[in-house]
Design a protein around this motif. Structure first.
Motif, PDB file in Angstrom:
ATOM      1  N   THR A   1       0.808  -1.348  -0.082  1.00  0.00           N
ATOM      2  CA  THR A   1      -0.002   0.000   0.123  1.00  0.00           C
ATOM      3  C   THR A   1       0.894   1.316  -0.158  1.00  0.00           C
ATOM      4  O   THR A   1       0.476   2.262  -0.788  1.00  0.00           O
ATOM      5  CB  THR A   1      -0.845  -0.245   1.278  1.00  0.00           C
ATOM      6  OG1 THR A   1      -1.723  -1.355   1.176  1.00  0.00           O
ATOM      7  CG2 THR A   1      -1.785   1.323   1.230  1.00  0.00           C
ATOM      8  N   LEU A   2       1.826   1.368   0.948  1.00  0.00           N
ATOM      9  CA  LEU A   2       2.548   2.642   1.104  1.00  0.00           C
ATOM     10  C   LEU A   2       3.415   2.902  -0.261  1.00  0.00           C
ATOM     11  O   LEU A   2       3.894   3.848  -0.622  1.00  0.00           O
ATOM     12  CB  LEU A   2       3.480   2.591   2.291  1.00  0.00           C
ATOM     13  CG  LEU A   2       2.769   3.234   3.610  1.00  0.00           C
ATOM     14  CD1 LEU A   2       2.459   4.802   3.322  1.00  0.00           C
ATOM     15  CD2 LEU A   2       1.463   2.852   4.051  1.00  0.00           C
TER      16      LEU A   2
ATOM     17  N   VAL B   1       6.499   5.912  -2.554  1.00  0.00           N
ATOM     18  CA  VAL B   1       7.600   5.903  -3.665  1.00  0.00           C
ATOM     19  C   VAL B   1       7.373   6.767  -4.766  1.00  0.00           C
ATOM     20  O   VAL B   1       8.276   7.648  -5.297  1.00  0.00           O
ATOM     21  CB  VAL B   1       7.794   4.275  -3.856  1.00  0.00           C
ATOM     22  CG1 VAL B   1       8.875   4.444  -5.026  1.00  0.00           C
ATOM     23  CG2 VAL B   1       8.472   3.580  -2.786  1.00  0.00           C
ATOM     24  N   PRO B   2       6.226   6.914  -5.273  1.00  0.00           N
ATOM     25  CA  PRO B   2       6.109   7.976  -6.390  1.00  0.00           C
ATOM     26  C   PRO B   2       6.099   9.240  -5.793  1.00  0.00           C
ATOM     27  O   PRO B   2       6.722  10.057  -6.632  1.00  0.00           O
ATOM     28  CB  PRO B   2       4.696   7.697  -6.744  1.00  0.00           C
ATOM     29  CG  PRO B   2       4.329   6.234  -6.460  1.00  0.00           C
ATOM     30  CD  PRO B   2       5.023   6.100  -5.204  1.00  0.00           C
TER      31      PRO B   2
ATOM     32  N   GLY C   1      12.607   3.324  -2.504  1.00  0.00           N
ATOM     33  CA  GLY C   1      12.075   1.801  -2.317  1.00  0.00           C
ATOM     34  C   GLY C   1      12.541   1.214  -0.952  1.00  0.00           C
ATOM     35  O   GLY C   1      11.802   0.793  -0.341  1.00  0.00           O
ATOM     36  N   ALA C   2      13.783   1.604  -0.528  1.00  0.00           N
ATOM     37  CA  ALA C   2      14.345   0.983   0.762  1.00  0.00           C
ATOM     38  C   ALA C   2      13.635   1.584   1.818  1.00  0.00           C
ATOM     39  O   ALA C   2      13.620   0.793   2.972  1.00  0.00           O
ATOM     40  CB  ALA C   2      15.973   1.031   0.691  1.00  0.00           C
TER      41      ALA C   2
ATOM     42  N   GLY D   1       8.665  -3.745  -5.660  1.00  0.00           N
ATOM     43  CA  GLY D   1       9.024  -3.347  -7.121  1.00  0.00           C
ATOM     44  C   GLY D   1       7.717  -3.705  -7.964  1.00  0.00           C
ATOM     45  O   GLY D   1       7.747  -3.162  -9.045  1.00  0.00           O
ATOM     46  N   THR D   2       6.995  -4.604  -7.605  1.00  0.00           N
ATOM     47  CA  THR D   2       5.807  -5.039  -8.459  1.00  0.00           C
ATOM     48  C   THR D   2       4.622  -4.014  -8.578  1.00  0.00           C
ATOM     49  O   THR D   2       4.258  -3.588  -9.287  1.00  0.00           O
ATOM     50  CB  THR D   2       5.088  -6.492  -7.994  1.00  0.00           C
ATOM     51  OG1 THR D   2       6.062  -7.262  -8.285  1.00  0.00           O
ATOM     52  CG2 THR D   2       4.070  -6.738  -8.757  1.00  0.00           C
ATOM     53  N   ALA D   3       4.670  -3.489  -7.167  1.00  0.00           N
ATOM     54  CA  ALA D   3       3.622  -2.393  -6.931  1.00  0.00           C
ATOM     55  C   ALA D   3       3.951  -0.902  -7.866  1.00  0.00           C
ATOM     56  O   ALA D   3       2.962  -0.385  -8.164  1.00  0.00           O
ATOM     57  CB  ALA D   3       3.115  -2.052  -5.533  1.00  0.00           C
ATOM     58  N   VAL D   4       5.030  -0.863  -7.556  1.00  0.00           N
ATOM     59  CA  VAL D   4       5.655   0.611  -8.108  1.00  0.00           C
ATOM     60  C   VAL D   4       5.798   0.356  -9.768  1.00  0.00           C
ATOM     61  O   VAL D   4       5.305   1.272 -10.430  1.00  0.00           O
ATOM     62  CB  VAL D   4       6.761   1.342  -7.368  1.00  0.00           C
ATOM     63  CG1 VAL D   4       7.222   2.263  -7.980  1.00  0.00           C
ATOM     64  CG2 VAL D   4       6.487   1.384  -5.771  1.00  0.00           C
TER      65      VAL D   4
END
Length: 421
Positions: free
Chosen positions: A117-118, A123-124, A137-138, A381-384
């Motif tokens: 979710t976050l 990240v964006p 990402g980290a 990685g998949t979500a973003v």
């Protein structure tokens, strides 16, 4: 019998790696082992104890609370408020992501749910502000690990139910380790942006002021205070505390028109599906753990370790095993498979099951951020989509030293795991 137990462990891992559901893998191994050893009748009392445990009601309650808080927006507003309060700070958005993960975890109880979710929100925002993708990402990946230690963590509930440890004790015992982990993450972010200012440009001021941000975020701290304060004071059981938080979340969401019949139904449907999955794993895990106790494998491993290794090295080897398990199984399954060995090692050195649970949960979460298949990193990685897992792993590497330092402190100084009797 020890060889039989080892064969059962290998069978479960192999079946899971072949995409068989973990509950079915544990069930088959446990039932087959108990039947072949003539001990099937011994399963009735442990199963009855599990299914009649008052704390078992926490599973559907916590899952529904997490879904309602998500649909009502309460689980993500801590991040939004932190981003406003920390605007003007170099690295403020990364700190807000970590704080947002802590706030999400305090209502949802799920590390992977938090990361999924976050990552879509934080990240964006960081990438638009010009942040280094590794830091962006980290920070979410590391913040997501806090969900394992903060109440109402599902991993702490599973440990309590399968080990016979009061869940209230587990919830309170995770607080100080979570705070230490949070402080370590914040220290790494501040060091990173001090060492490399270009990794975190200071974005333009946001339109919302700090006062408006605090007004928007107020439900989450109230819910957390009720949960922790009620349990710590002894006024509320974990079930009662979570039920009150669920009722308040529903009330806040309806009053603020953030919940609709459609979102409520979606939250309930998801919670029922997730509850069925967790309950199946608990029942299967109880059968498998009973068989492992009968084989004597965990006790034999612990006796060997106590006779030949210092305690920190024994738990370091258990951590390596957790990393290996992370290549094939999800967090709850990893905890179930490692549980008998963690308990046996703690007993061998005269330490409590509560301490073993906190250390093992911390190990499980660290395993989920390590390459090559750290599940939390893959989820982000998949979500973003715009940040490759390799970049997130590279960023996680900068956080890892302090996180391992916190783990080492918990192992070397068991008193850091605060227990309430």
């Amino acid at each position: 019998m020890g060889i039989t137990g080892l064969a059962a462990m290998v069978a479960v891992i192999a079946l899971t790696a072949l995409r068989m559901p973990i509950a079915l893998s544990l069930m088959l191994a446990g039932l087959a082992g108990l039947a072949l050893s003539g001990s099937l009748d011994q399963a009735l009392d442990p199963l009855s104890g599990l299914l009649t445990a008052p704390d078992l009601a926490l599973v559907p309650l916590v899952l529904f609370l997490g879904n309602v808080a998500f649909y009502a927006g309460f689980a993500t507003r801590v991040h939004d408020a932190a981003a406003v309060i920390l605007q003007g700070w170099r690295g403020g958005l990364a700190l807000a992501a970590i704080g947002g993960c802590a706030g999400f975890s305090a209502t949802a109880g799920s590390s992977l749910g938090c990361a999924a979710t976050l990552s879509r929100i934080a990240v964006p925002d960081m990438l638009r502000a010009g942040y280094d993708p590794r830091l962006a990402g980290a920070s979410v990946a590391m913040g997501g690990t806090l969900g394992a230690l903060l109440p109402p963590s599902m991993l702490l509930i599973v440990w309590g139910l399968l080990s016979g440890t009061p869940v209230a004790t587990m919830f309170l015992a995770g607080l100080l380790p979570a705070v230490l982990s949070l402080a370590g993450m914040a220290a790494v972010v501040l060091w990173w942006v001090w060492h490399d200012p270009a990794a975190a440009p200071v974005p333009p001021p946001l339109a919302m002021g700090p006062g408006a941000a605090m007004q928007a975020v107020w439900p989450a701290p109230i819910l957390f205070a009720i949960l922790v304060g009620g349990i710590a004071s002894g006024l509320l059981s974990p079930v009662a505390a979570v039920a009150i938080c669920l009722g308040l979340t529903l009330g806040f969401g309806l009053i603020q028109h953030r919940l609709t019949p459609e979102t409520l139904w979606a939250g309930l449907r998801d919670a029922l599906r997730q509850t069925a999955s967790i309950l199946l794993i608990l029942v299967a895990g109880r059968l498998f753990l009973l068989f492992m106790d009968i084989t004597g494998l965990p006790a034999a491993v612990a006796d060997w370790a106590a006779a030949t290794l210092p305690m920190p090295l024994a738990f370091a080897l258990l951590g390596v095993a957790c990393v290996a398990l992370g290549l094939a199984v999800e967090p709850v399954a990893m905890l179930v498979l490692a549980l008998p060995f963690g308990l046996a090692l703690a007993t061998a050195w005269g330490l409590e099951a509560v301490w073993a649970g906190i250390v093992l949960v911390k190990l499980v979460e660290i395993a989920l951020i390590l390459p090559p298949l750290g599940l939390t990193v893959i989820v982000i990685g998949t979500a973003v989509g715009t940040v490759r897992p390799a970049a997130i792993f590279a960023g996680v590497g900068r956080f890892l030293f302090l996180d391992l330092l916190v783990l080492a402190a918990l192992i070397l100084f068991p008193a850091l795991v605060w227990t309430v009797r």
